[in-house]
Scaffold this motif. Structure first.
Motif, mmCIF file in Angstrom:
data_model
loop_
_atom_site.group_PDB
_atom_site.id
_atom_site.type_symbol
_atom_site.label_atom_id
_atom_site.label_comp_id
_atom_site.label_asym_id
_atom_site.label_seq_id
_atom_site.Cartn_x
_atom_site.Cartn_y
_atom_site.Cartn_z
ATOM 1 N N UNK A 90 0.763 -1.188 0.008
ATOM 2 C CA UNK A 90 0.049 0.016 0.014
ATOM 3 C C UNK A 90 0.828 1.320 0.031
ATOM 4 N N UNK A 91 1.629 1.418 -1.211
ATOM 5 C CA UNK A 91 2.511 2.643 -1.041
ATOM 6 C C UNK A 91 1.732 3.687 -1.906
ATOM 7 N N UNK A 92 2.117 4.917 -1.672
ATOM 8 C CA UNK A 92 1.479 6.079 -2.193
ATOM 9 C C UNK A 92 2.495 6.525 -3.304
ATOM 10 N N UNK A 93 2.503 6.054 -4.520
ATOM 11 C CA UNK A 93 3.691 6.471 -5.476
ATOM 12 C C UNK A 93 5.279 6.252 -4.737
ATOM 13 N N UNK A 94 5.300 5.052 -4.319
ATOM 14 C CA UNK A 94 6.417 4.713 -3.495
ATOM 15 C C UNK A 94 6.675 5.273 -2.061
ATOM 16 N N UNK A 95 5.891 6.062 -1.561
ATOM 17 C CA UNK A 95 6.049 6.408 -0.182
ATOM 18 C C UNK A 95 5.008 5.802 0.661
ATOM 19 N N UNK A 96 5.537 5.398 2.060
ATOM 20 C CA UNK A 96 4.566 4.786 3.000
ATOM 21 C C UNK A 96 4.383 5.575 4.087
ATOM 22 N N UNK A 97 3.948 5.009 5.241
ATOM 23 C CA UNK A 97 3.906 5.844 6.669
ATOM 24 C C UNK A 97 2.337 6.160 6.760
ATOM 25 N N UNK A 98 1.902 6.546 7.831
ATOM 26 C CA UNK A 98 0.759 6.733 8.169
ATOM 27 C C UNK A 98 0.178 7.980 7.543
ATOM 28 N N UNK A 99 0.878 9.079 7.282
ATOM 29 C CA UNK A 99 0.209 10.356 6.445
ATOM 30 C C UNK A 99 0.165 9.869 5.040
ATOM 31 N N UNK A 100 1.028 9.072 4.614
ATOM 32 C CA UNK A 100 1.024 8.708 3.219
ATOM 33 C C UNK A 100 -0.125 7.774 3.079
ATOM 34 N N UNK A 101 -0.704 6.835 3.759
ATOM 35 C CA UNK A 101 -1.769 6.087 3.636
ATOM 36 C C UNK A 101 -2.897 7.065 3.748
ATOM 37 N N UNK A 102 -2.895 8.015 4.697
ATOM 38 C CA UNK A 102 -4.254 9.026 4.807
ATOM 39 C C UNK A 102 -4.490 9.729 3.508
ATOM 40 N N UNK A 103 -3.021 10.258 2.768
ATOM 41 C CA UNK A 103 -3.127 10.711 1.791
ATOM 42 C C UNK A 103 -3.827 9.842 0.606
ATOM 43 N N UNK A 104 -3.346 8.577 0.392
ATOM 44 C CA UNK A 104 -3.826 7.774 -0.545
ATOM 45 C C UNK A 104 -5.262 7.463 -0.182
#
Length: 646
Positions: A90-104
């Motif tokens: 569940x990466x957001x264009x390669x980025x992870x973490x709770x805020x990247x998941x929130x953005x996704x």
């Protein structure tokens, strides 16, 4: 259930993607040094603290194997199955973490679900509690290992605290120099650390091979059934074995999914498993000796006791180095999370300094750095030992894991397009386990769990106040402002004096004439030949291609409405991105940037509680200079003030 592959970021330019053998090895070694530093130092205290919850009246064989089984299966289910195999996709264009998941999740739901914003803000707030506790607990636990070195058994508490604080203060003081110069050592040092702790564990497993029966999950089940409420306290302490698992997805943007998965499955997980089994084996041998002498087995510092006396001191030095690296990873993570939170509008602007010309992720945030250090010093003096501090650790991590799992359900359902029932059936076991762990840690609130909750509460209040204050300020400014389209028509009908040059007016609402424009017309009685109403927006993707950032709309021959779109991981440089458009900033007279400076005042019709207005005033007043944030040269900025009543 539709088992689609995640349509995320294998094609992103910022995603490491697939690698050649040499590149994969280098990235995997780097991931071992950065990603696994936190979870890699958990053996220093996790097994000891879990066993301590059952130590009253002596420790028996069932308790040793039960605690060990809980630890081993926590690594299997929580880290390997949930994070490494499932959530890493569940990466957001390669980025992870709770805020990247929130953005996704916000992108998948069109930004309409308030629950997504609440989950992301909660996860971010809880992280700061973790960021304060990790350096204090890990470094203190390593220094306490000196008491197991022959000749140093009587080392006093003030000496241990003094050494720990010296290391921690030095670590935070060095942040201003950046980590690029020492980051190359992180991988090799941590690799040696994992080899060493794995070898120590294997040595003791060979001497007590019956410890391998701990892989039988029935030991864990029988332990929990037989210990009632005490078992829940043990479970809360067992969770210390998986603290740091969030880093596996948070650092995907730096290393990529494949190196992180490879490092865990082939190196880190086996080393941790061997070490925990070795500590269990040592405890079983100590139990046999105690029973042979008719004594009860008492808890001990099992990790350091695994090493022979001659190697105890070098192990303490190696452990201290490993905990410094683990602390560095958490500190860097706090910078990155804060940068994302600012970009996503959850926090006010703070000073961000680049510490590396080659790596955009190498940043230093002085405000965050010194606040973390203050929190760490307070924790060390308040708890004074790693055992006392361990009770405060789990609740922040378990809370973040609950948030992550909830966001994962939304992403699987709304973004991947899975069947909602199938998604729920897959996520439910993970969520149930997270909630179970969270509940077990809630029982330890009085022992110290209140610390991360208090930190999260403060951060949550800041986020809520900033979001509410910005929304209300924008609403009041719109009510008091003039529609831009109407102003453009009026100025076309009765044009003022026109001067050469381009004026760029930064505004949050492109439909309303910026206050700086109105003040300029009122006081200077002049209009620039070209006037650009510019809004800067942050997207829910980490990066936006520079060629696609600028969107222009011409209103008439003098006015343009412009929008610059950045990803939440992009470096903002407004002048450079405006200059990409041919002829936009060209011409005589140069370019001036007009920035409105608003002062917050109490209104006759309050739209927020007085306490929140006071806090928002403080945050607004102390936010960093917008001209520096947008990379605008100071000698090209014109600031004009206005007042907003809240």
């Amino acid at each position: 259930m539709l088992m689609n592959a995640s349509p995320t970021s294998e094609n992103s330019a910022h995603n490491p993607g697939h690698h050649g053998p040499s590149s994969l090895f280098a990235l995997t070694l780097g991931a071992i040094g950065v990603v696994y530093g936190d979870i890699g130092t958990s053996p220093l205290y996790a097994f000891r603290e879990a066993l301590a919850q059952t130590a009253q009246g002596g420790i028996d064989r069932g308790e040793i194997l039960g605690v060990l089984a809980l630890a081993l299966w926590a690594l299997i289910i929580v880290v390997t199955m949930k994070y490494v195999i499932f959530l890493s996709r569940m990466d957001n264009h390669g980025e992870g973490g709770v805020l990247s998941l929130m953005a996704l999740a916000r992108r998948a739901t069109g930004g309409k679900w308030l629950i997504v914003l609440l989950l992301g803000a909660t996860g971010a707030a809880l992280f700061y509690g973790d960021a304060i506790i990790t350096p204090a607990l890990s470094v203190l636990s390593a220094i306490e290992g000196m008491k197991t070195v022959p000749g140093l058994e009587t080392m006093s508490e003030p000496v241990i605290l003094g050494l720990s604080l010296t290391i921690l203060i030095g670590l935070f003081a060095l942040q201003v120099r950046g980590t690029a110069s020492v980051a190359g050592l992180f991988g090799p040092v941590c690799a040696f650390w994992f080899v060493a702790i794995g070898a120590l564990g294997l040595w003791h497993i060979v001497e007590a091979p019956d410890v391998l029966s701990a892989f039988n999950p029935m030991w864990a089940v029988n332990f929990m059934l037989g210990h009632g409420v005490a078992g829940l306290f043990v479970l809360g302490a067992v969770f210390l074995t998986v603290t740091g698992a969030e880093a596996l997805i948070a650092d995907m943007g730096h290393f990529g999914r494949q190196p992180i998965q490879l490092g865990w499955l082939t190196f880190v997980w086996p080393a941790l498993t061997l070490n925990y089994l070795g500590q269990g084996a040592l405890a079983l041998k100590a139990l046999a000796q105690a029973q042979a002498h008719g004594q009860l087995l008492q808890n001990a510092d099992w990790f350091f006791l695994m090493a022979p006396d001659s190697l105890r001191a070098p192990l303490v030095v190696l452990a201290t180095m490993a905990t410094i690296i683990a602390s560095q990873a958490v500190i860097t993570g706090a910078y990155s999370l804060t940068q994302q939170a600012i970009a996503l509008g959850l926090m006010p602007r703070l000073v961000i300094r680049q510490t590396s010309a080659a790596q955009i992720g190498q940043i230093y945030m002085p405000g965050v750095n010194w606040m973390l250090l203050l929190g760490v010093i307070c924790l060390v003096f308040a708890f004074r030992s790693s055992s006392a501090m361990a009770a405060a650790y789990g609740i922040a991590v378990t809370g973040t894991m609950v948030v992550t799992t909830c966001l994962a359900f939304i992403i699987a359902w709304k973004f991947w397009g899975w069947n909602p029932l199938g998604s729920a059936l897959l996520i439910a076991p993970f969520l149930a386990l997270d909630i179970f762990f969270f509940g077990a840690n809630v029982l330890r609130v009085a022992e110290g769990g209140w610390v991360p909750l208090m930190v999260a509460g403060v951060i949550g209040l800041v986020i809520a106040t900033w979001l509410r204050g910005r929304k209300m300020a924008l609403q009041r400014a719109s009510e008091q402002g003039v529609a831009l389209d109407e102003l453009v028509k009026a100025l076309a009908a009765r044009p003022p004096l026109v001067v050469e040059g381009t004026a760029v007016f930064l505004t949050q609402d492109a439909s309303v004439a910026p206050s700086a424009l109105l003040h300029n017309l009122k006081h200077n009685k002049a209009l620039h030949r070209t006037n650009i109403m510019l809004t800067v927006e942050t997207q829910t993707t980490p990066y936006v291609d520079p060629e696609n950032r600028l969107c222009l709309e011409r209103l008439d021959e003098r006015f343009l409405r412009a929008k610059l779109r950045y990803g939440y991981m992009d470096k903002i440089d407004v002048p450079s991105d405006l200059a990409r458009e041919p002829g936009l900033l060209a011409g005589t007279g140069g370019t001036s940037f007009f920035v409105g400076r608003s002062a917050i005042r109490f209104g006759s019709r309050p739209c927020m509680p007085r306490a929140m207005v006071l806090l928002y005033q403080f945050l607004h007043r102390n936010a960093s200079d917008p001209t520096a944030f947008f990379a605008i040269p100071p000698n090209r900025v014109v600031e004009l003030g206005t007042q907003i009543e809240l």
